[in-house]
Design a protein around this motif. Sequence first.
Motif: not given
Lengths: 143, 1296
Positions: B741-742, B748
């Motif tokens: 994720h950013k 994740y």
Amino acid sequence: MTEINQNGPVLLVEDNPVDLDLTLRALKSQHLENSIITARDGEEALAFIEKWEKGEPLPVVILLDLKMPKVSGLEVLKVLKSHPIYKTIPVVVLTTSSESSDVKMAYELGANSYIMKPVDFEKFLDVAKQIDLYWRVLNKPAD
Amino acid sequence: MLKVFLSPKYKVEVYNRETDLQDNSISLVIVEGLMLSKHSDMLQKLKQEQHPIVLPVLLVTTRKDAGLATSYLWKSIDEMIFLPVQKTELLARIEILLRLRQQSIDAGNLRNDLYNLEKDRKALQKSERRFRIIFENSLAVMLLIDPETYRVMAANKAAEAFYGWKRSQLEKMKISDFNILSAAELKAEMEKVRTSERIYFRFKHRLASGDVRDVEVYSGKVEIDGKDYLHSIIHDVSEQLSAENKLRESEDRYRLISENSTDWIYLTDTEGNFLYISPSCEKITGFAPADFISDPQLLNNIIHPEDLQTTIHHHNNTTKDQEPDEMEFRIINRKKQVSWIRHKCKPIFTDDGKYTGRRGTNQDISEEKKTKEKLRRSEEKFRMVFESANVGKSITLPSGEISVNQAFCDMLGYSQQELQNKKWQEITPAEDVPEIEQKLRLVLVGETDSIRFEKRYVHKSGIYIWADVSTRLMRTLNSKPLYFITTIVDISKKKNAEFGLTKNLNLLNNLAAQVPGVVYQYRLYPDGSSAFPYSSPGMWDIYEVTPEEVREDASPVFTRIHPDDYDYIVETITESARNQTDYESDFRVILPKQGLRWRHSNARPELLEDGSTLWHGIITDVTERKQAEEAREKSEEQYRTLFETMTQGVVHQNAAGEIISANPAAEKILGLSIDQMKGRKSIDPRWKAVDQNKNTLPGEEHPAILALQTGKEVKDFTQGIFNPQKNDYVWILVNSIPQFHKGEKKPYQVFSTFLDITDRKKAEEALSHSHDLMKYIIEHNQSAVAVHDLDLKYLFVSQRYLTEYKVKEKNVIGKHHYEVFPDIPEKWRKVHQKALKGIVSRADEDKFFRKDGSFDWTRWECRPWYQADGSIGGIIVYTEVINEQKRKEEEITKLNQRLEILIESIQQLSAAQSLEKVKEIVAKSARKLIGADGATLVFRENDHCFYVNEDAIQPLWKGKKFPMHSCISGWVMQHKKLVVIEDIFLDNRIPLDVYSPTFVKSLAMVPINISEPIGAIGNYWKEKYTPTETELQLLQTLADATARAIENITLYAELEERVKRRTEQLQAVNKELETFTYSVSHDLKAPLRGIDGYSKLLLDDYGDSLNEEATHFIQTIRNSTLQMNQLIEDLLSYSRLERSEMKNGRIAVKRFMQNLLVNYQEQTNKGGFNIQLDVPDIEIITTSIGLSIVIRNLLENAIKFTAGQPNPKIEIGLKENPATWIISIKDNGVGFDMKYHERIFEIFQRLHRAEDFPGTGIGLAMVAKALQRMGGKVWAESEPHKGSTFFIAIPKTKIQ
């Protein structure tokens, strides 16, 4: 009359009496002019040489049988033909077979011709003519 | 009389003195005999002058008279005819003469023609030559063209230069080769030339360089050597043409410009005369250009007198360098109207600075002037109004500067001066300025000319004054903005009332301005119409319509709606209206400027008293979002498809390592359904994961887990996994990529892709196994084998190779060949290179030298090996050390040589006919056989050894005799066996006194004839030497052969002796027989002669007196004697045959037979015999005597036994058989029974009675005997009464 050129005798050298008689008859049947003298064997034949030396007339032709006792025909021929004077006398050899080696021998020794026995006159004449020629040549003066 | 003859056919004239004989109409002169002498002079003269035309003269005369004529007279006549003459003859003669004349005329003409022709030809030649010179040397491009073929017949030097081809090339070309016009164009051009008065053609010619030039071609006909040609002069006008074109183009352009320009343009020369005036001058002045050109003063005349001076002054001022300014003057046009002219001119120069004239432009500015005047006046008017207005007025320049009237000033509480310098922005509340500016901009851009709005002004006191402002933009004639005229009306009071509303609106607007998109009120009337009572300025962005446009009618907006969404919009609006529910929709619009956009509308409805619904809403641009959504959907779709269909397995695992998704391929490869997989972790033992080496792979080391833990991609990880479906392991190649994720460091999710490489793995294993197998095989190969790759590094090598080549290194695999064998000779490097190129090299016997100089014999082969794709992968070298073989080979060769010698020796020995020869052969052979330094041949003589012969490097003991007990040869003979003495000084059998003077150090001796040695053969060596078993064997064999040979010779000698004795015996016996036969026949024949002779005499002499019987008796006696004689002859012949020598010779058979037949000619002719001789004309070799006897006897028989036959026939033939000649004698006589075939050949055997057929029966016996002696034989075929054929076979022999 038939004759050979010269009036010499005909010397017949024959040992067999039968053959001798027949031959004489054959010659005489045609009245041959020339006289016929005979020798009964080689010795007698050679004896004639003395006679000629003594002046007896030379034969015009000698009829010589080859098969003879004592001195054979070939021997006589040899003597005759080696004789300085009498080698010129023509000699006709009498044979029983034309193929005989004796005939060849005879020629080598100087026989002039041959006649097959039994001799008949026709044959004799033929031969004589041949001899005649020979004789003529001899009579020619020397060149 | 003649006249009478001639008259009907010919015109006859009698000669008198006056007649001119030269007259061409006279074709023949006839002279009468006596006249000849009289007119001889005349005639002679005539004759002399006859050239070229003959005038024949015919003399008619009697024979008598003819004799009188003298010889010279004959010169004057051509023909003579004797009287009396027949008419026909006369006419005929005359005819001939006339023809003669005619021929001379023709000849004369011909000569003339020829002469003229010659003259013409010479003239022609001269002119042609002249032409040729001109042609050649002309500077103009000239071609001579064949008008029929259009081939270039000749080209001159200039043409060469122009076209760029050599003359020889040009003269091979046709015009069409460089005239590039199409056939149609060509035709058109020809036509143009024909119809117009142009004498040249405009063509395009292509040069050798490829350039195309425009040419003018002048073509004319010319005759050369009697043939017509086209003489073309080619003139290159490309430059001219292009220049012309350019000029024309520019002229046209110029003309176009000038003619369409409203301005009046002109050109003058240096004098001021007009060279050119554009047509516009007519519009402006009313005078045509021609008028100006013809009357140079016209211009000045029409200039308004007041302006004339200025004009002239203006022109005078123009020097060559100065460009005069613009000026204006008036003219009075034709219609006597005044026009204002704006004038500009400039001088023109050539490239080299020469002044050539002037160029001027005159513009009619009358209108402008008028307008300006109007404006001035209006402005004045305006000013007046402006000033006096009780409403504020201002004139605002676009920049903002204002000029105002008093009213305005009062309104704002400023003085004029104060306001004069202010910009309107300064007297407007700051927050309002942008809005106003925007409004004004609209006007500026031309959207509208005027605008009316309400704005606040700031009173000097600071309070705000509301004013109704209408402003109009004044533009110039060409629409340039000049200034705003604004009327301002104070509406503060009204405004205050409205303020509230306005405030709200303002607020709303302000808010609206914040909102991206448009805030709006939308009212749907009961009748279905609708409008946007309010919309924020964003309306423009959203719909590209202004709020004003849609204030009353919403249709402009609806036209923007995408047709596909239109119904949807209507529906949703209707529904919202009906149900008074909130309105929300996404729809597309198509805008003029922005194109296709997405809009999102959100509004709340409100039902009004009149039944219409009023929505308050917002529309925003959601294009990007929508596009993004679409893209996302699309990509999701794509992704989904890919996910479903790819052959690679894809598995997603979450951060805990649990599988959350898998694609169908993953299911297949792993043998589990996604449900089975979901939730399973990588560390789940059910996977039974293994690594590449088949060791258990712990879960932590699974690629996905690794990726999750390290946060890095795991690439190309090979692992095995148990597939429950296949109940076997599958091998997969895995890539695991962690997903973040950013901004997060820990992934994740991890997604893994993997490939089923089970097959590949299997193949690899098989390959590896086969590789191992190959290695194993090669290692244990019995020969030396090495397999190299392309770099000559070892791939495989056999143990044998390592030991053979004494390779020290343990592991050669991978090492370079030359590393292991650094001293390898160049020859091998070449061989390897050749093999790498694909060439197989081999040698069956090759020396391989080692470092110490010794060498091995090797057999080797070096060949390339190939990869699967057929390319060379490396080389293989097979080698075998063949020393042993070679040695054996050499031994064999040596032995063979010796055997040959032995065989030769034995052959020689067997052919040896004397002991001497044997001695010679043996000694030499014995030495040669073994290659010893010496050999001797020893014979036994009682108890001595006699060294009969030797062959040695130095003399030994030839000719010497030694007692047997004292020499080694004696020992050998006594002991009947061979001996080998390596050192003679150490053996006591050797008589050293005999041996020490010799070279001998070692010897070998073999006995000759082992059972009873008669001698020995010895071999001797000068250095210590032990002969080999084989050598001894050879020697012994030679000795045995010698023994045999000696035996044979002895035997032979004995035999010879015996034969000699026997022959002597036989000869003696033969001789005896000969004598015997001779004597017998001779002596037998003698008495027969007697019988025959006397019986004949009896017949001859006494035949007459004998009777028949007696005659018969005698005849019989005679017959018997004949028979006896024949018998004796036959016997003699027969015996002779036995003894005779049969010598062979060449016999020409045919001649032989013919000669034989001659002997029987008499008989055969008499008997009427048909004798056929079918014998080829060849030679056979046999005894002539023998053949003679045979043939004669057979012939005689044939003749004898065919006597009495009607057609007696005898056929004699010769046939050739392979080994014999077959002679046949066939008769058609009495024949015989074949059972007597053997008997007939016995001596004295007869099959017939003597009286029937004569003969003693010796014939066939002779034949048989003769043939026996000749080596042939005789036989017969017969049938009683059918004749007999007797065959004799004579062997084919060679003459000895």
